[in-house]
Design a protein around this motif. Structure first.
Motif, PDB file in Angstrom:
ATOM      1  N   ALA A   1      12.485  19.362  24.855  1.00 22.70           N
ATOM      2  CA  ALA A   1      11.895  18.232  25.589  1.00 22.70           C
ATOM      3  C   ALA A   1      10.720  17.627  24.819  1.00 22.70           C
ATOM      4  CB  ALA A   1      11.444  18.721  26.951  1.00 22.70           C
ATOM      5  N   ARG A   2       9.885  18.485  24.194  1.00 27.06           N
ATOM      6  CA  ARG A   2       8.660  17.982  23.564  1.00 27.06           C
ATOM      7  C   ARG A   2       8.733  17.921  22.054  1.00 27.06           C
ATOM      8  NH1 ARG A   2       2.683  19.318  24.054  1.00 27.06           N
ATOM      9  NH2 ARG A   2       3.171  21.545  24.230  1.00 27.06           N
ATOM     10  N   PHE A   3       9.705  18.595  21.427  1.00 25.76           N
ATOM     11  CA  PHE A   3       9.701  18.630  19.966  1.00 25.76           C
ATOM     12  C   PHE A   3      11.089  18.841  19.381  1.00 25.76           C
ATOM     13  CE2 PHE A   3       8.706  22.918  21.459  1.00 25.76           C
ATOM     14  CZ  PHE A   3       9.491  23.745  20.677  1.00 25.76           C
ATOM     15  N   GLU A   4      11.140  18.652  18.062  1.00 22.11           N
ATOM     16  CA  GLU A   4      12.417  18.756  17.350  1.00 22.11           C
ATOM     17  C   GLU A   4      12.274  19.799  16.248  1.00 22.11           C
ATOM     18  OE1 GLU A   4      15.191  15.907  14.539  1.00 22.11           O
ATOM     19  OE2 GLU A   4      13.492  15.022  15.618  1.00 22.11           O
ATOM     20  N   ILE A   5      13.326  20.566  15.977  1.00 22.31           N
ATOM     21  CA  ILE A   5      13.300  21.564  14.899  1.00 22.31           C
ATOM     22  C   ILE A   5      14.310  21.126  13.844  1.00 22.31           C
ATOM     23  CG2 ILE A   5      13.666  23.995  14.296  1.00 22.31           C
ATOM     24  CD1 ILE A   5      13.014  24.698  17.194  1.00 22.31           C
TER      25      ILE A   5
ATOM     26  N   ALA B   1       8.853  30.566  23.214  1.00 21.58           N
ATOM     27  CA  ALA B   1      10.134  31.266  22.974  1.00 21.58           C
ATOM     28  C   ALA B   1      10.988  30.496  21.968  1.00 21.58           C
ATOM     29  CB  ALA B   1      10.883  31.447  24.291  1.00 21.58           C
ATOM     30  N   THR B   2      10.983  29.176  22.041  1.00 21.69           N
ATOM     31  CA  THR B   2      11.794  28.368  21.114  1.00 21.69           C
ATOM     32  C   THR B   2      11.246  28.481  19.692  1.00 21.69           C
ATOM     33  OG1 THR B   2      12.260  26.859  22.925  1.00 21.69           O
ATOM     34  CG2 THR B   2      12.755  26.055  20.724  1.00 21.69           C
ATOM     35  N   ILE B   3       9.924  28.429  19.552  1.00 26.62           N
ATOM     36  CA  ILE B   3       9.311  28.550  18.208  1.00 26.62           C
ATOM     37  C   ILE B   3       9.591  29.944  17.654  1.00 26.62           C
ATOM     38  CG2 ILE B   3       7.117  28.592  16.943  1.00 26.62           C
ATOM     39  CD1 ILE B   3       6.104  26.488  19.003  1.00 26.62           C
ATOM     40  N   ARG B   4       9.463  30.958  18.490  1.00 23.58           N
ATOM     41  CA  ARG B   4       9.700  32.334  18.032  1.00 23.58           C
ATOM     42  C   ARG B   4      11.150  32.499  17.546  1.00 23.58           C
ATOM     43  NH1 ARG B   4       6.842  36.844  19.677  1.00 23.58           N
ATOM     44  NH2 ARG B   4       6.117  35.814  21.561  1.00 23.58           N
ATOM     45  N   ALA B   5      12.082  31.936  18.298  1.00 24.79           N
ATOM     46  CA  ALA B   5      13.495  32.048  17.899  1.00 24.79           C
ATOM     47  C   ALA B   5      13.729  31.334  16.563  1.00 24.79           C
ATOM     48  CB  ALA B   5      14.391  31.473  18.993  1.00 24.79           C
ATOM     49  N   ALA B   6      13.106  30.160  16.380  1.00 28.20           N
ATOM     50  CA  ALA B   6      13.265  29.420  15.108  1.00 28.20           C
ATOM     51  C   ALA B   6      12.639  30.216  13.964  1.00 28.20           C
ATOM     52  CB  ALA B   6      12.613  28.042  15.223  1.00 28.20           C
TER      53      ALA B   6
ATOM     54  N   ARG C   1      -0.530  33.499  21.256  1.00 30.77           N
ATOM     55  CA  ARG C   1       0.642  33.312  22.118  1.00 30.77           C
ATOM     56  C   ARG C   1       1.829  34.125  21.585  1.00 30.77           C
ATOM     57  NH1 ARG C   1       1.080  29.381  25.776  1.00 30.77           N
ATOM     58  NH2 ARG C   1       2.591  30.889  26.556  1.00 30.77           N
ATOM     59  N   PHE C   2       1.763  34.545  20.318  1.00 31.56           N
ATOM     60  CA  PHE C   2       2.908  35.204  19.696  1.00 31.56           C
ATOM     61  C   PHE C   2       2.727  36.719  19.573  1.00 31.56           C
ATOM     62  CE2 PHE C   2       3.218  30.798  18.655  1.00 31.56           C
ATOM     63  CZ  PHE C   2       4.565  30.545  18.814  1.00 31.56           C
TER      64      PHE C   2
ATOM     65  N   PRO D   1      -2.170  23.465  24.828  1.00 26.33           N
ATOM     66  CA  PRO D   1      -1.504  24.754  25.061  1.00 26.33           C
ATOM     67  C   PRO D   1       0.017  24.606  25.149  1.00 26.33           C
ATOM     68  CG  PRO D   1      -3.292  24.396  26.628  1.00 26.33           C
ATOM     69  CD  PRO D   1      -3.118  23.104  25.893  1.00 26.33           C
ATOM     70  N   LEU D   2       0.717  25.637  24.651  1.00 23.13           N
ATOM     71  CA  LEU D   2       2.181  25.655  24.706  1.00 23.13           C
ATOM     72  C   LEU D   2       2.616  26.357  25.984  1.00 23.13           C
ATOM     73  CD1 LEU D   2       2.917  26.952  21.088  1.00 23.13           C
ATOM     74  CD2 LEU D   2       2.910  24.573  21.865  1.00 23.13           C
ATOM     75  N   ASP D   3       3.758  25.942  26.529  1.00 24.79           N
ATOM     76  CA  ASP D   3       4.258  26.708  27.675  1.00 24.79           C
ATOM     77  C   ASP D   3       5.172  27.834  27.167  1.00 24.79           C
ATOM     78  OD1 ASP D   3       6.889  25.737  27.387  1.00 24.79           O
ATOM     79  OD2 ASP D   3       6.492  24.000  28.680  1.00 24.79           O
ATOM     80  N   ALA D   4       5.587  28.702  28.088  1.00 22.47           N
ATOM     81  CA  ALA D   4       6.333  29.908  27.691  1.00 22.47           C
ATOM     82  C   ALA D   4       7.647  29.547  27.014  1.00 22.47           C
ATOM     83  CB  ALA D   4       6.571  30.789  28.912  1.00 22.47           C
TER      84      ALA D   4
END
Ligand code: SIN
Length: 278
Positions: free
Chosen positions: A4-8, A34-39, A64-65, A27-30
């Motif tokens: 919703a907020r960003f593209e990888i 999770a999406t950044i961690r998976a990437a 957050r990580f 601040p990032l939401d949960a």
């Protein structure tokens, strides 16, 4: 991939992804974490551009990580002990991180990764090269992978941070007496987040195979170091002010290119606690 907020967007065939559209000052939401961690676990390193964040916001993002690992050897940023300086001044010749390595492999519980933020950059140069250790492992023959699967390697901080060198003499690195870490890890580790196998030996810290002498280990280690440095496993990141690289030490190795003598490069690095490797 679009959130919703960003593209990888992948930065190369096997390693790296740029994350576009996120302002890390907010601040990032949960779900975003999770999406950044998976990437990160999939691509080994993720990049953010044009970030205007304070040291406190850098710390808040990192936390957050995972909990922050306070570096034993690097000089901290004044007033911010959780942030380490990676600095080279115009009159200094050696940089920090100028050999292929994965941070903290000498710890029995090595760091998850680091979040490096560009504060002051040379006019040109000072790039960082990242290499995928998933690709390096997968690029070995089935026979060698089978042999290495039963092997473990010893990693040490002693010969890197426990000896006098330019960076200890000019104060960029300190606490030589604290360089007493030796650790043993599998040569092929199963990444705790992705489940993929990654080659886990590096020229800076790996000294020998467990149960082998250094002399016996050298030919095979040298082969693996050269193999891990094949260009098809790599990507090169050109920094700009406000760029951030967030890498996973279990999935990648990196090297800071030392090609900007006479100019200053100052980066702020936060390193995150990891988990035991199997
Ligand atoms: C490091 O090895 O942690 C530093 C990398 C860089 O300065 O590009």
């Amino acid at each position: 991939m679009r959130n919703a907020r960003f593209e990888i967007r992948p930065t190369g065939p096997v390693v790296g992804a740029e994350i576009l559209g996120l302002d890390l000052a907010t601040p990032l939401d949960a779900a975003e974490v999770a999406t950044i961690r998976a990437a990160l676990f999939d691509r080994g390193v993720v990049f953010f551009r044009d970030q205007k964040i304070t040291p406190d916001q850098h710390i808040a993002f990192a936390e957050r990580f995972a909990p922050i690992n306070i570096n034993r050897f690097f000089r901290p940023v004044e007033g911010h002990p959780k942030i380490a300086e990676v600095r080279k001044e115009p009159d200094q010749r050696r940089n920090i991180g100028g050999r292929w390595h994965t941070d903290h492999s000498y710890d029995q519980i090595p760091a998850l990764g680091s979040i490096l933020l560009a504060r002051d950059l040379p006019e040109a140069g000072g790039d960082t090269i990242f290499a995928s250790m998933y690709a390096a492992w997968e690029g070995l023959s089935e026979g060698l992978r089978a042999t290495l699967s039963g092997m473990r390697a010893v990693h040490s901080s002693r010969h890197v941070f426990g000896v006098k060198r330019e960076q200890t003499q000019d104060g960029r690195l300190a606490n030589m007496d604290a360089a007493v870490q030796d650790a043993v890890h599998p040569v092929g580790i199963r990444h705790p987040g992705s489940g993929r196998i990654a080659l886990y030996v590096n020229p800076d810290f790996t000294t020998h195979f467990e149960g082998w002498t250094a002399e016996e280990s050298k030919p095979l280690l040298d082969f693996l170091f050269r193999h891990a440095q094949r260009p098809e496993y790599q990507m090169r990141f050109a920094w700009a002010p406000g760029s951030i690289a967030f890498w996973d030490n279990r999935a990648t190795q990196h090297l800071a290119v030392n090609d900007y003598h006479g100019e200053r490069r100052l980066m702020h690095r936060i390193t995150l606690e990891g988990v035991p490797l199997v």
